[in-house]
Design a protein around this motif. Sequence first.
Motif, PDB file in Angstrom:
ATOM      1  N   SER A 258      -0.991  86.420 -48.654  1.00  0.00           N
ATOM      2  CA  SER A 258      -0.188  85.943 -49.785  1.00  0.00           C
ATOM      3  C   SER A 258       1.000  86.856 -50.074  1.00  0.00           C
ATOM      4  O   SER A 258       2.027  86.393 -50.576  1.00  0.00           O
ATOM      5  N   SER A 259       0.875  88.139 -49.771  1.00  0.00           N
ATOM      6  CA  SER A 259       1.963  89.076 -50.049  1.00  0.00           C
ATOM      7  C   SER A 259       3.207  88.744 -49.241  1.00  0.00           C
ATOM      8  O   SER A 259       4.321  88.692 -49.772  1.00  0.00           O
ATOM      9  N   THR A 260       3.026  88.516 -47.934  1.00  0.00           N
ATOM     10  CA  THR A 260       4.163  88.118 -47.108  1.00  0.00           C
ATOM     11  C   THR A 260       4.722  86.781 -47.574  1.00  0.00           C
ATOM     12  O   THR A 260       5.942  86.593 -47.671  1.00  0.00           O
TER      13      THR A 260
ATOM     14  N   ILE B  36       5.719  95.445 -47.548  1.00  0.00           N
ATOM     15  CA  ILE B  36       5.106  94.191 -47.103  1.00  0.00           C
ATOM     16  C   ILE B  36       4.382  94.384 -45.771  1.00  0.00           C
ATOM     17  O   ILE B  36       3.266  93.890 -45.569  1.00  0.00           O
TER      18      ILE B  36
ATOM     19  N   SER C 278       7.234  86.633 -61.181  1.00  0.00           N
ATOM     20  CA  SER C 278       5.811  86.951 -61.254  1.00  0.00           C
ATOM     21  C   SER C 278       5.073  86.191 -62.344  1.00  0.00           C
ATOM     22  O   SER C 278       3.846  86.154 -62.350  1.00  0.00           O
TER      23      SER C 278
ATOM     24  N   ALA D 280      -1.078  88.643 -55.599  1.00  0.00           N
ATOM     25  CA  ALA D 280       0.154  88.956 -54.861  1.00  0.00           C
ATOM     26  C   ALA D 280       1.362  88.318 -55.530  1.00  0.00           C
ATOM     27  O   ALA D 280       2.469  88.872 -55.489  1.00  0.00           O
ATOM     28  N   SER D 281       1.159  87.152 -56.145  1.00  0.00           N
ATOM     29  CA  SER D 281       2.276  86.475 -56.811  1.00  0.00           C
ATOM     30  C   SER D 281       2.744  87.229 -58.044  1.00  0.00           C
ATOM     31  O   SER D 281       3.859  87.013 -58.526  1.00  0.00           O
TER      32      SER D 281
ATOM     33  N   TRP E 253       4.676  85.453 -50.561  1.00  0.00           N
ATOM     34  CA  TRP E 253       5.395  85.526 -51.830  1.00  0.00           C
ATOM     35  C   TRP E 253       6.726  86.245 -51.714  1.00  0.00           C
ATOM     36  O   TRP E 253       7.628  86.007 -52.526  1.00  0.00           O
TER      37      TRP E 253
ATOM     38  N   ILE F 299       3.771  91.432 -55.994  1.00  0.00           N
ATOM     39  CA  ILE F 299       4.855  91.511 -55.005  1.00  0.00           C
ATOM     40  C   ILE F 299       6.242  91.320 -55.628  1.00  0.00           C
ATOM     41  O   ILE F 299       7.147  92.140 -55.393  1.00  0.00           O
TER      42      ILE F 299
ATOM     43  N   ILE G 169       0.979  96.180 -46.195  1.00  0.00           N
ATOM     44  CA  ILE G 169      -0.058  95.315 -46.763  1.00  0.00           C
ATOM     45  C   ILE G 169      -0.633  94.394 -45.689  1.00  0.00           C
ATOM     46  O   ILE G 169      -1.848  94.156 -45.635  1.00  0.00           O
TER      47      ILE G 169
ATOM     48  N   PHE H 282      -5.105  88.468 -49.964  1.00  0.00           N
ATOM     49  CA  PHE H 282      -4.036  89.173 -50.679  1.00  0.00           C
ATOM     50  C   PHE H 282      -2.926  89.544 -49.708  1.00  0.00           C
ATOM     51  O   PHE H 282      -1.734  89.415 -50.023  1.00  0.00           O
ATOM     52  N   ALA H 283      -3.301  89.994 -48.518  1.00  0.00           N
ATOM     53  CA  ALA H 283      -2.304  90.390 -47.513  1.00  0.00           C
ATOM     54  C   ALA H 283      -1.477  89.194 -47.044  1.00  0.00           C
ATOM     55  O   ALA H 283      -0.243  89.268 -46.943  1.00  0.00           O
TER      56      ALA H 283
END
Length: 436
Positions: free
Chosen positions: A247-249, A402, A53, A378-379, A251, A382, A405, A244-245
């Motif tokens: 980027s979450s997957t 995940i 992170s 997200a980085s 990351w 997550i 999100i 954000f969503a």
Amino acid sequence: MKNKATKVRYSVVFMLFITVIINYMDRSNISIAAPFITEELGLSSVTMGLIFSAFGWTYCLLQIPGGWVLDKLGNRNTHAIGIAGFSLMTLLQGFASGFLGLFILRVGLGVFEAPAFPTNSKVAASWFPENERARAISIYTSGQFIGLAFLTPTLIFFQQTFGWRGLFIVTGIIGLVWAVLWFILYRDPSKSKKVNKAELDYIQAGDGFVDAAADKVDKPKIGKKDFATVLTSRKLWGIYIGQFAVSSTLWFFLTWFPTYLVEYRGLSFIKTGFLASLPFIAAFIGVLSAGFLSDFLVKKGVSSNKARKTPIIAGLILSTSIIGANYVNSPSLIVLFMSIAFFGNGFASITWVFVSLLAPKRLIGIAGGVFNFIGGTASIIIPIVIGFLVKGGSFAPALTFIACIALVGALSYIFLVGKVERVPERTDNDKIINIS
């Protein structure tokens, strides 16, 4: 024949494609090295989550300042300095001797990568008319997937041959070379000696921002009302949450995915090299499909509302399929669910087109900074949250997290973005916040 338009913009998008490959190679190489770093330095899953992170802290905090730097320094200089900086941080990770050194260098990586995607977006907006922009964005964005898909086995080979330290040194040197080449080769449309008037006219007629120099002269200083515009618009918040969503997957795959396969699913590292590539190939197919489909629909007269939003909403919904990996044990089925989810993530990854479509033209740099700031959180979130969720030895809660999100991201495009139209700027006479 003299009046035939040149095609310089295609070489520009290829340069962006290479830039994104290097960009994501330097973000994700730590995921390949992670099991070996953990063993050598004796790090826990929570501590490794903090290292994963570290990049995100400065990457997020500097998104808005990064947009300001972009507006001041321009596309060419911002990318050259940024690529050289994050490549140096990558190289130095090969000499880190403990948690603190790795953490600080990952923080430094975030500093120099902060302006990267706002710059990519502005270059695309400068060189491509609106009806080709989603395609251009999908092509260079695909670099993050295709690069990792085909580079993952190569990076694993480097790691096994030279050790995890050599992995960082080699990838850092590659980036430093590209920084020099970018500075030598790239020019904005109005300063390029290769582009002709026919191509410039074509780009400008399609709402491309060909004259960056003129924009700088005519552009007033960025003030409080400008920040209010990009921070209070419902439409823009819709794409911020969606980013954000997405980027979450992403990351999850950039950080924990190899560890998930090796430590939580018991696959050998050699086998992981091949299997870990498949979701990235699926994502590559997804992002290219979305960009070409979206532009095709626009050219066929389909409204921007449907042509631009449909791939993103559909992709985010597909991303929720990652939860299916919780209910199977076969490596093939695990990777199948991961590939479907990452295909969806790629299909949704043309989100950057909405920055140039919705933000006021004068504020694209700042809006892009906010957009990437929200996505970039997200980085931070997550990797840390996953590190805590898997402490009990099961990855099921992390994959469920995940998937949820991704669903929220789809809903944000459905209910918050609304009609695709440019957000108006606030004026000095505005008494209330603009929530358009």
